[in-house]
Each structure stands twice: as C-alpha cells, then as structure tokens.
Design a protein around this motif. Structure first.
Motif, PDB file in Angstrom:
ATOM      1  N   PHE A  44      35.376 -30.271 -14.198  1.00  0.00           N
ATOM      2  CA  PHE A  44      34.032 -30.569 -14.668  1.00  0.00           C
ATOM      3  C   PHE A  44      34.025 -30.486 -16.188  1.00  0.00           C
ATOM      4  O   PHE A  44      34.456 -29.488 -16.764  1.00  0.00           O
ATOM      5  CB  PHE A  44      33.077 -29.529 -14.066  1.00  0.00           C
ATOM      6  CG  PHE A  44      31.627 -29.745 -14.381  1.00  0.00           C
ATOM      7  CD1 PHE A  44      30.876 -30.647 -13.661  1.00  0.00           C
ATOM      8  CD2 PHE A  44      31.015 -29.029 -15.396  1.00  0.00           C
ATOM      9  CE1 PHE A  44      29.533 -30.833 -13.942  1.00  0.00           C
ATOM     10  CE2 PHE A  44      29.669 -29.205 -15.685  1.00  0.00           C
ATOM     11  CZ  PHE A  44      28.927 -30.114 -14.953  1.00  0.00           C
TER      12      PHE A  44
ATOM     13  N   ALA B 100      28.977 -31.094 -26.514  1.00  0.00           N
ATOM     14  CA  ALA B 100      27.712 -30.563 -26.001  1.00  0.00           C
ATOM     15  C   ALA B 100      27.065 -29.557 -26.951  1.00  0.00           C
ATOM     16  O   ALA B 100      25.912 -29.192 -26.777  1.00  0.00           O
ATOM     17  CB  ALA B 100      27.949 -29.895 -24.645  1.00  0.00           C
TER      18      ALA B 100
ATOM     19  N   SER C 134      27.338 -34.769 -18.191  1.00  0.00           N
ATOM     20  CA  SER C 134      28.594 -34.174 -17.741  1.00  0.00           C
ATOM     21  C   SER C 134      29.368 -35.184 -16.896  1.00  0.00           C
ATOM     22  O   SER C 134      28.864 -36.256 -16.569  1.00  0.00           O
ATOM     23  CB  SER C 134      28.304 -32.923 -16.907  1.00  0.00           C
ATOM     24  OG  SER C 134      27.526 -33.257 -15.775  1.00  0.00           O
TER      25      SER C 134
ATOM     26  N   HIS D 252      27.327 -22.268 -19.569  1.00  0.00           N
ATOM     27  CA  HIS D 252      27.212 -22.574 -20.986  1.00  0.00           C
ATOM     28  C   HIS D 252      26.030 -21.857 -21.620  1.00  0.00           C
ATOM     29  O   HIS D 252      25.058 -21.494 -20.962  1.00  0.00           O
ATOM     30  CB  HIS D 252      27.116 -24.085 -21.220  1.00  0.00           C
ATOM     31  CG  HIS D 252      25.924 -24.734 -20.602  1.00  0.00           C
ATOM     32  ND1 HIS D 252      24.654 -24.661 -21.149  1.00  0.00           N
ATOM     33  CD2 HIS D 252      25.800 -25.485 -19.476  1.00  0.00           C
ATOM     34  CE1 HIS D 252      23.812 -25.346 -20.408  1.00  0.00           C
ATOM     35  NE2 HIS D 252      24.475 -25.846 -19.377  1.00  0.00           N
TER      36      HIS D 252
ATOM     37  N   SER E   2      37.885 -30.443 -18.399  1.00  0.00           N
ATOM     38  CA  SER E   2      37.328 -29.314 -19.145  1.00  0.00           C
ATOM     39  C   SER E   2      38.153 -28.928 -20.369  1.00  0.00           C
ATOM     40  O   SER E   2      37.802 -28.010 -21.089  1.00  0.00           O
ATOM     41  CB  SER E   2      37.208 -28.088 -18.227  1.00  0.00           C
ATOM     42  OG  SER E   2      38.488 -27.705 -17.747  1.00  0.00           O
TER      43      SER E   2
ATOM     44  N   TRP F 237      32.088 -32.023 -20.167  1.00  0.00           N
ATOM     45  CA  TRP F 237      30.838 -32.445 -20.824  1.00  0.00           C
ATOM     46  C   TRP F 237      31.093 -33.581 -21.799  1.00  0.00           C
ATOM     47  O   TRP F 237      32.017 -33.526 -22.609  1.00  0.00           O
ATOM     48  CB  TRP F 237      30.198 -31.264 -21.557  1.00  0.00           C
ATOM     49  CG  TRP F 237      29.668 -30.220 -20.630  1.00  0.00           C
ATOM     50  CD1 TRP F 237      30.345 -29.142 -20.146  1.00  0.00           C
ATOM     51  CD2 TRP F 237      28.362 -30.171 -20.057  1.00  0.00           C
ATOM     52  NE1 TRP F 237      29.537 -28.418 -19.308  1.00  0.00           N
ATOM     53  CE2 TRP F 237      28.306 -29.020 -19.237  1.00  0.00           C
ATOM     54  CE3 TRP F 237      27.219 -30.965 -20.162  1.00  0.00           C
ATOM     55  CZ2 TRP F 237      27.176 -28.659 -18.528  1.00  0.00           C
ATOM     56  CZ3 TRP F 237      26.081 -30.608 -19.456  1.00  0.00           C
ATOM     57  CH2 TRP F 237      26.067 -29.480 -18.652  1.00  0.00           C
ATOM     58  N   LYS F 238      30.231 -34.614 -21.738  1.00  0.00           N
ATOM     59  CA  LYS F 238      30.255 -35.696 -22.720  1.00  0.00           C
ATOM     60  C   LYS F 238      29.266 -35.427 -23.844  1.00  0.00           C
ATOM     61  O   LYS F 238      29.434 -35.892 -24.962  1.00  0.00           O
ATOM     62  CB  LYS F 238      29.907 -37.024 -22.042  1.00  0.00           C
ATOM     63  CG  LYS F 238      30.932 -37.494 -21.032  1.00  0.00           C
ATOM     64  CD  LYS F 238      30.578 -38.853 -20.469  1.00  0.00           C
ATOM     65  CE  LYS F 238      29.454 -38.768 -19.460  1.00  0.00           C
ATOM     66  NZ  LYS F 238      29.162 -40.070 -18.836  1.00  0.00           N
TER      67      LYS F 238
ATOM     68  N   ASN G 189      32.340 -26.178 -27.107  1.00  0.00           N
ATOM     69  CA  ASN G 189      32.431 -27.591 -26.733  1.00  0.00           C
ATOM     70  C   ASN G 189      31.688 -28.398 -27.780  1.00  0.00           C
ATOM     71  O   ASN G 189      30.467 -28.309 -27.889  1.00  0.00           O
ATOM     72  CB  ASN G 189      31.823 -27.808 -25.341  1.00  0.00           C
ATOM     73  CG  ASN G 189      32.031 -29.222 -24.842  1.00  0.00           C
ATOM     74  OD1 ASN G 189      31.525 -30.175 -25.433  1.00  0.00           O
ATOM     75  ND2 ASN G 189      32.750 -29.373 -23.734  1.00  0.00           N
TER      76      ASN G 189
END
Length: 487
Positions: free
Chosen positions: A246, A349, A254, A359, A279, A248-249, A346
C-alpha cells in the motif's frame, strides 16, 4: 530463415515501417547467450529459436497484445512475421511458449542484462552524449485486490492446506483443523494468525523435504505470520500477491501495488531501474540507480530529481562523487539527531508513516526563526489508534495525551546548496526534469505499465525490464532518424 517463394510478399512491407528500422538498428542476437544456461545443450528436442520468442515478446509489449492475441496477429500480419524471421506460410509457436520463455528462460537468466545490453548499444552508436541523469518513480497497480487481514489469513491457510492435501491426501487428518469463527468475533484475526502458524509448523514437521508448490505456499504463510503490520491492516494485503504494498501518490490518493524507480539520460534513454513494493522510499533508491548507470560506463556529472532525493546521505554521496545535485531541498529530509526507527516521511503525501503504517494527522513548526537554533517540524498521530496498536510497546506511553514525531531542520549543513538553489543555473537545469514525467506516461499509457500483468515482485520486475527495453528501442530509432542527414 530460408526464403521461400511466398517470401516475395515481404516486399510489400514499406522500407519506412517501424519494424524494418528496428531490425536494421537493434542487434537481438544477445538473447542466445542470455538464455543459454536455461537450456540443456545435449538432451531433449531442439528448443524454439530464443531470438524468435524474444522478438515475439518485444512485439507483444510494443503493440500491447496478450500472449494469445500476439500469436493470432503474427500468423496473419506480414510485418510481424518478417520481423520474427519466419516465412509467410510457416506456423508460429503455441501461445503457452511465450509464458514459458518469459518466466523460465529469461527469468532463469540474468534478466538485468536486458537493460544493460540495450543501453550499451545506444552508447556504441553514439546516442548518449549528456552527462546528466534524471530520477523519478512511477507506480503500477497490483494484479490483485487488497484484502482485510482476516481474509488474507483465511486464503493463505486454505491455499496451503489444499496444496498439501492434493499431493499427500493421507496427511489431511494429521493437520490442524481451521477454527470455526463466530460472526463479528473480536479476536478473529489473532485466532486465524495462530492457526496459520500452527498449520505451517505442522507441514514443516510432516514434510521436511517439501518442494515445489508446497514450498511456495509455505513460504507465503511464513511471510504473513512474521508480518507485524498485518493485524493493523498496513502490511501484507493480498494472499496471492504478498509482495504488493500500500503506497501514497498524494495526501489523499493511495494505491496498492509496486513502484518502478528509474534513471534516465537527457536523450531519454533509461539506464537503470529498481522495482519495489508500493510503500518504498524513493530517495533510498538513488545509490543503486547511480551505481547501475556508472557500471555501464556512463559519465555522470549531474543528477536531477525532486525533493524525495534530497536526503543528507544522498547529497553527501553525490558530493563525494563530484556530481552536482540539481535537487530542490526539502527541510523535512535534512534531519539531524537520532531518528526513531520505523518512522518514514512520505514526500508525496507530506506526512510521516509510523511502523504500523498509520500516518500523521497534522504537523506544526516549532522554534524561533531568529534564535539561530535548529527548528523542528512536529508530526502528530491519532492517539486513539495508538492505544490499540499491536506495535504500541516501546512506541506509545500509556495515558499519554499525544504521540508525536519530530524532525530537526538543520539549515547550516545545507547552506551552500540552498544558495545554489536560488541561482539561475539551478533554475534553468530544473526545467529539464519534467521530461521524465513524459517517459513515465509513455511506459504506463502506451505499454501497459500502469498495472501489473502478473503477481509477485519477480514478475513485476520482468514486466518492467521488458517494457523499458521496448521503450529504449523506440527512442533509439528516433535518435537515429535525427542523426540521418536530410536530403
């Protein structure tokens, strides 16, 4: 190929056809040596020509076809048949041979050589003149859907049990039975996790010499039992694709799948690639991408990238190699002091991920701008989730009203780079970085890299390398056309 009477039909293929240009420019003979170790030289029937099968895989990605459709179209398409080296009347191999060649011939070989070979051909033809690398990553969706922890545990146990019983029916009564769970049972995941661990241990005791499908399913079961983040629904999320992750963009978007990290020259030739779970941290891939490119004999004087690559370790490494970092600094990634293990920032994000995969929910800047001391960026987590987290021991203190993670911002260490960022030369060079976005779009939109065709990191890597090979060849042809004198 021995020309037949029907080969006269190939004269109908225009000289300007893309496949004629590719055949003239690219040397595909390397594939024989590449897959030599995966064939027996002395026993069995002669194998189908490796170069023929590789050219079919090339056409498949170039035109976005399935295995079955590739064979169907090649049987009636003159250009395809000419390109793979068959006469018009000759039959093609069965579609299943494409899969076997891809997984068991190329897959059993040094698959990384695919990228090295095509880049070296570009170098030999004088197509790479720039001394800069541009870095970026793009994601590929997994070929499976993400699942809840309980569903993952059930599916893995079911697959392992079914595989063992199919090959060893007499062992069924000796294996532990799956527990009956009540609807909405509070500890259902823990019960199933305990059962899966028991089942795996029993299989290892009863079948110490296990191999093949049993070994594969058992390995997945072990991987899931040992995944501390599973019960928090943040680790392994698929029983059939346990290596997908999984990621995040952005702060709100996600995805579930893999990341392809690439290095590209200004001529838009991809020179290095790393394939990871979704990830993974982009910045950590810089050393390997640089190493791969340097091993090809490329001279690198600049690296262009976004803020994900601005970590102090990366900047120090580039400085040691006398490589100019055309990378905008992000104060979050030049942290000093001790870093709490398992916490990662990240950049897409703009939040911090804890070891359990949760998060941060907000952030605040602390410290005075004028005091001269280091300032800190503090990230806050949802305490209610921390109270029930399976990894809370040693991370969250009972009764604490907040859980934070602080990053020190040490501007002094990066004073020179900050001054460089403001220069016109830095701004001018940064304008070149977006060309890699177009390359990522080409890989995904036109050649199928938006989604994994198969399951697992190994097959995702295979798909990525084959796709990059095709895209590099297309770019070779364009660069060669530009080099031709205009009549």
């Amino acid at each position: 190929m021995t020309a037949s009477f029907h080969a006269e039909l190939y004269k109908l293929i225009p000289e300007s056809h893309l496949l004629r240009k590719i055949h003239e420019v690219v040397d595909f003979s390397f594939v024989h040596e590449l897959v030599r170790c995966s064939y027996c030289e002395y026993y069995g029937r002669p194998a189908n020509e490796p170069e023929l099968l590789f050219r079919l895989l090339f056409l498949q990605i170039l035109y976005g076809l399935s295995d079955e459709r590739m064979i169907q179209d090649a049987q009636v398409n003159l250009a395809y048949k000419w390109f793979i080296g068959l006469n018009p009347e000759e039959a093609l191999p069965d579609a299943s041979q494409l899969s076997r060649f891809r997984n068991h011939r190329l897959g059993a070989s040094q698959i990384d050589e695919l990228l090295k070979v095509i880049v070296k051909q570009c170098i030999e033809k004088g197509l790479i003149k720039s001394k800069a690398l541009i870095l970026d990553s793009t994601h590929s969706l997994a070929a499976s859907q993400k699942q809840r922890a309980l569903d993952v545990l059930r599916d893995v146990a079911k697959r392992l049990l079914r595989t063992v019983v199919k090959k060893h029916p007499k062992l069924e009564k000796k294996l532990p039975r799956q527990p009956e769970l009540k609807k909405d049972q509070a500890d259902a995941e823990k019960v199933m996790l305990h059962y899966l661990a028991q089942l795996g241990e029993s299989v290892e005791i009863l079948l110490p010499d296990h191999e093949g499908a049993i070994s594969e399913k058992l390995q997945i079961a072990k991987q899931i039992v040992e995944d501390e983040r599973l019960l928090a629904n943040k680790g392994i999320m698929s029983a059939i694709d346990p290596e997908a992750r999984f990621g995040w963009k952005s702060n709100t978007k996600s995805f579930f799948g893999y990341k392809n990290h690439i290095a590209m020259t200004e001529e838009e030739i991809i020179t290095a690639v790393e394939v990871t779970g979704g990830s993974s941290d982009d910045g950590k891939q810089l050393p390997n991408l640089l190493k791969q490119s340097l091993e090809l004999g490329l001279e690198v004087k600049e690296i262009l990238g976004d803020t994900a690559y601005s970590g102090k370790d990366n900047l120090s490494k580039l400085k040691a190699h006398e490589i100019q970092a055309i990378i905008p600094l992000n104060p979050i990634v030049h942290n000093g002091g001790l870093k709490q293990e398992g916490f990662e920032y990240n950049k897409d994000a703009d939040f911090v991920l804890c070891p359990a995969g949760e998060h941060s929910i907000r952030k605040a800047l602390q410290g005075s701008k004028t005091s001269g001391n280091s300032r800190s960026l503090v990230f806050y987590f949802n305490v209610e989730k921390c109270k029930t987290c399976p990894l809370r021991e040693g991370c969250y203190k009972p009764e604490s009203k907040s859980k934070t993670y602080s990053i020190r911002i040490i501007a002094e260490q990066f004073k020179d780079h900050m001054a460089f960022e403001k220069s016109e030369s830095f701004k001018k060079r940064m304008k070149r970085r977006p060309i890699i976005e177009h390359k990522n779009a080409e890989l995904k939109r036109h050649h199928g890299l938006a989604k994994a065709k198969y399951r697992g990191l190994f097959r995702m890597r295979m798909q990525t390398l084959l796709t990059i090979f095709v895209v590099n060849v297309k770019r070779m042809i364009k660069l060669m056309d530009k080099m031709q004198p205009t009549s």
